[in-house]
Design a protein around this motif. Structure first.
Motif, short mmCIF file in Angstrom:
data_model
loop_
_atom_site.label_atom_id
_atom_site.label_comp_id
_atom_site.label_asym_id
_atom_site.label_seq_id
_atom_site.Cartn_x
_atom_site.Cartn_y
_atom_site.Cartn_z
N ALA A 41 0.82 -1.21 0.00
CA ALA A 41 0.00 0.00 0.00
C ALA A 41 0.85 1.27 0.00
N ARG A 59 -4.25 -0.07 1.67
CA ARG A 59 -4.66 0.63 0.46
C ARG A 59 -6.10 1.06 0.60
N THR A 103 -7.22 5.36 -5.60
CA THR A 103 -6.59 4.54 -4.59
C THR A 103 -5.47 5.33 -3.93
N ASP A 140 -8.14 -4.45 1.08
CA ASP A 140 -8.36 -3.02 0.85
C ASP A 140 -9.26 -2.43 1.94
#
Length: 314
Positions: A50, A154, A290, A195
């Motif tokens: 991430a 992330r 993101t 995520d």
């Protein structure tokens, strides 16, 4: 702006249909049945990966300012009191300005994170922990202390009003599985295991432009079946700019079906009433949705949640 026709409103769930969905999601997310819940998907390797989302070093808050004024969505506002006034003459010597805060963590105005002990359903907490572990003195198991080392991974923002070509979703509207999949495609990304998923419904923009309303009884949120998408992708946490649950509820006899499914069945820490109106324009400008996300709850060992200020690092 990408536009997407509003889907037909999903049908209400009967108590039996909700029970089937609950058992199905609990079975599919059995990997998250431990005390950390779905945070177990945040492995060191995924946290390290991430960090590669950081390209400009820009930081953006995902929290709204703490509300200290009463309103239709905030009948118990946070209290900010100056606990010590400096002496009249501060021209010399050392003086301190001091204050104190008190907050209803799970209200309908302030940004907060729900611990896995927040939802009691049919006598248990997440993972079958007995509800008696939540006592008058606090939660002895599954408190927000579970996240004491922070939640870092992330972050992915799915912008549903952008998808539909509207400034916000109206109260009572639902985000569906199809919405999440279409937003993912429109934003040229794929939600992946581990995520931190954030779903914008435009609650904060509507509030800023039209004024606050009784969000306890009317708000946009996810339809319970939308949790199938999260189970598919094995996300680690879910955050929204509303309560995540739609009101009025779509489910017979369950006022907060998304809370029950996400926290109790799937082990997801929920972040409610976040603020995406700073982040969304940055994502739009940069053409990516993101980012590295850092969430640091307060160290409240026995608490069912915490005020929170998640930070997106782009």
């Amino acid at each position: 702006m990408v536009t997407h026709a509003r889907p037909a409103g999903p049908s209400r769930l009967t108590a039996d249909e909700f029970g089937v969905l609950y058992r199905h999601l609990r079975s599919r997310t059995a990997w998250a049945a431990g005390p950390r819940g779905a945070l177990t998907a945040l492995t060191p390797a995924r946290v390290l990966a991430a960090t590669r989302e950081v390209r400009t070093g820009r930081t953006v808050t995902l929290a709204a300012p703490v509300e200290t004024l009463s309103g239709p969505d905030n009948p118990e506002p946070a209290e900010h009191r100056m606990s010590g006034q400096p002496a009249e003459d501060t021209s010399s010597g050392l003086h301190f300005a001091r204050d104190s805060f008190a907050m209803n963590v799970h209200g309908d105005a302030d940004s907060h994170i729900d611990a896995l002990c927040h939802v009691i359903y049919d006598g248990t907490l997440h993972g079958g922990v007995p509800s008696i572990s939540v006592t008058a003195g606090g939660a002895t198991r599954l408190s927000i202390e579970t996240a004491r080392d922070g939640i870092v991974g992330r972050g992915v923002l799915l912008d549903i009003p952008r998808l539909r070509g509207v400034p916000w979703l109206e109260p009572g509207d639902h985000v569906t599985v199809d919405d999440l999949a279409a937003a993912e495609s429109a934003q040229n990304l794929r939600v992946a295991e581990g995520d931190l998923l954030f779903v914008r419904v435009g609650h904060r923009r509507r509030r800023a432009e039209l004024g606050p309303w009784d969000a306890a009884h009317e708000r946009a949120g996810l339809h319970p079946y939308a949790l199938e998408f999260l189970a598919d992708r094995r996300v680690a946490a879910l955050g929204g700019d509303g309560n995540n649950d739609t009101a009025p509820s779509s489910t017979e006899d369950v006022g907060f079906p998304v809370h029950v499914l996400a926290i109790h069945a799937m082990g997801l820490h929920l972040l409610d009433y976040l603020q995406f109106e700073y982040l969304a324009p940055v994502c739009e400008t940069e053409g990516r949705w993101t980012f590295l996300c850092v969430i640091a709850p307060l160290r409240l060992p026995d608490a069912t949640g915490s005020p929170v200020n998640p930070i997106a690092v782009l």
